[in-house]
Design an enzyme around this catalytic site. Structure first.
Site, PDB file in Angstrom:
ATOM      1  N   GLU A 112       0.821  -1.214   0.000  1.00  0.00           N
ATOM      2  CA  GLU A 112       0.000   0.000   0.000  1.00  0.00           C
ATOM      3  C   GLU A 112       0.856   1.265   0.000  1.00  0.00           C
ATOM      4  O   GLU A 112       0.528   2.247  -0.675  1.00  0.00           O
ATOM      5  CB  GLU A 112      -0.950  -0.007   1.201  1.00  0.00           C
ATOM      6  CG  GLU A 112      -1.913  -1.190   1.246  1.00  0.00           C
ATOM      7  CD  GLU A 112      -2.725  -1.342  -0.028  1.00  0.00           C
ATOM      8  OE1 GLU A 112      -2.964  -0.338  -0.726  1.00  0.00           O
ATOM      9  OE2 GLU A 112      -3.121  -2.487  -0.338  1.00  0.00           O
TER      10      GLU A 112
ATOM     11  N   GLU B 290      -0.595  -2.975 -10.095  1.00  0.00           N
ATOM     12  CA  GLU B 290      -0.569  -3.930  -8.997  1.00  0.00           C
ATOM     13  C   GLU B 290       0.747  -4.711  -8.981  1.00  0.00           C
ATOM     14  O   GLU B 290       1.295  -4.989  -7.906  1.00  0.00           O
ATOM     15  CB  GLU B 290      -1.749  -4.900  -9.100  1.00  0.00           C
ATOM     16  CG  GLU B 290      -3.075  -4.310  -8.671  1.00  0.00           C
ATOM     17  CD  GLU B 290      -3.054  -3.779  -7.256  1.00  0.00           C
ATOM     18  OE1 GLU B 290      -2.555  -4.475  -6.347  1.00  0.00           O
ATOM     19  OE2 GLU B 290      -3.537  -2.643  -7.043  1.00  0.00           O
TER      20      GLU B 290
ATOM     21  N   HIS C 235       1.950   1.885  -3.472  1.00  0.00           N
ATOM     22  CA  HIS C 235       0.915   2.545  -4.276  1.00  0.00           C
ATOM     23  C   HIS C 235       1.014   4.070  -4.125  1.00  0.00           C
ATOM     24  O   HIS C 235       0.938   4.818  -5.098  1.00  0.00           O
ATOM     25  CB  HIS C 235      -0.485   2.098  -3.827  1.00  0.00           C
ATOM     26  CG  HIS C 235      -1.000   0.888  -4.536  1.00  0.00           C
ATOM     27  ND1 HIS C 235      -0.998   0.761  -5.915  1.00  0.00           N
ATOM     28  CD2 HIS C 235      -1.571  -0.256  -4.065  1.00  0.00           C
ATOM     29  CE1 HIS C 235      -1.535  -0.394  -6.245  1.00  0.00           C
ATOM     30  NE2 HIS C 235      -1.875  -1.041  -5.150  1.00  0.00           N
TER      31      HIS C 235
END
EC number: 3.4.24.-
Length: 306
Positions: free
Chosen positions: A145, A224, A148
């Site tokens: 995360e 991803e 990201h």
């Protein structure tokens, strides 16, 4: 698939109605018309980017409200202290500001990141993740995360969606002009604003919108892999693989709201045409990509610390 098409139908009806209202205002105040190429581009850009950028700016607030995520202001126990310190350490390694860290109630193993700014983001984990994963696996998920955020994925996806939205609005209306011009008997093929124009625009917005969604989901699947590689860089490749394997063993349908679902870590499931609309690659492919990546490839692909 049928649910997605129904959503496109409802969305396009709403867009057509709203475009008509906005066009009337623009014509009355500024003299801008959709029959003029410059006017069409202006209106398309406003609609195309407007919704995406507003969603991006409101993403943290929407995520908190829709999931009930509670930001950890002062850690109340050892688990919360570990979460905050792990995210702090990873954020420093990735070169971003400290995100807010939150927990939301959900039985599934999941986590998400969102925010309009790399230095003012949010990382949230589910209670299901805290119950089912060990510390090494949870650390890898947090690294995913944080990656990201460091990669600017939320901003990139908003800009891509804005470009695609603008393309759909413009192309549907340009083709609509030609079709309506032919149907109305205009030799130059220009639209007279008849029923043929509105029917063509409505149908083409659905068709082009589906193609635009496929393109957006392709970009989503690609990032991803980059976030997995970033998580491997921040937490360790073996931990990232173990986390994805744990997800593969317990994966179920995501309960995250649509606004943040694409930024969760849960893998995608689908075959045939449904695969084109997946925001995440299958977990098996993500695990295989991590296993097969050479050390130099992992450094290049992860995009967090080159």
């Amino acid at each position: 698939m049928l649910k997605r098409i129904a959503l496109f139908l409802a969305t396009n009806l709403a867009v057509l109605l709203l475009l008509g209202i906005v066009l009337s205002v623009l014509q009355a105040v500024f003299g801008i018309s959709l029959r003029n190429d410059a006017g069409l581009l202006v209106v398309a850009a406003v609609f195309g980017f407007g919704g995406s950028l507003i969603s991006l700016l409101m993403s943290k607030w929407v995520a908190k409200m829709s999931t009930g995520a509670q930001v950890i202001e002062q850690p109340r126990n050892e688990a919360e202290r570990w979460l905050v310190e792990t995210v702090r350490r990873q954020a420093q390694a990735a070169g971003i500001g400290m995100p807010e860290v939150a927990i939301y109630e959900a039985p599934e193993i999941n986590a998400f990141a969102t925010g309009a700014n790399r230095n003012n983001a949010l990382v949230a984990v589910s209670t299901g993740l805290l119950r089912a994963m060990n510390r090494d696996e949870a650390e890898a998920v947090l690294g995913h995360e944080v990656a990201h955020i460091a990669n600017g994925d939320m901003i990139t996806m908003a800009l891509i969606q804005g470009v695609l939205n603008t393309f759909v609005i413009v192309l549907a209306r340009l083709v609509g002009r030609v079709v309506d011009g032919v149907l109305s008997g205009n030799r130059d093929g220009e639209s007279s604003g008849g029923i043929g124009y509105f029917v063509t625009v409505f149908v083409l917005e659905i068709v082009f919108g589906l193609f635009a969604s496929m393109i957006a989901m392709w970009f989503s699947r690609h990032r991803e892999f980059r976030a997995d590689a970033g998580g491997a860089r921040l937490a360790g490749r073996d931990k990232m693989i173990a986390a994805l394997e744990r997800l593969a063993m317990t994966y179920g349908e995501s309960t995250l709201p649509k606004q943040v679902q694409a930024f969760g870590i849960s893998g995608g499931v689908g075959q045939g045409l449904a695969r084109l609309f997946m925001s995440h690659p299958p977990l098996a492919e993500r695990i295989q990509a991590l296993r097969e990546a050479r050390p130099d490839e992992r450094a290049v692909r992860q995009g967090v610390v080159a």
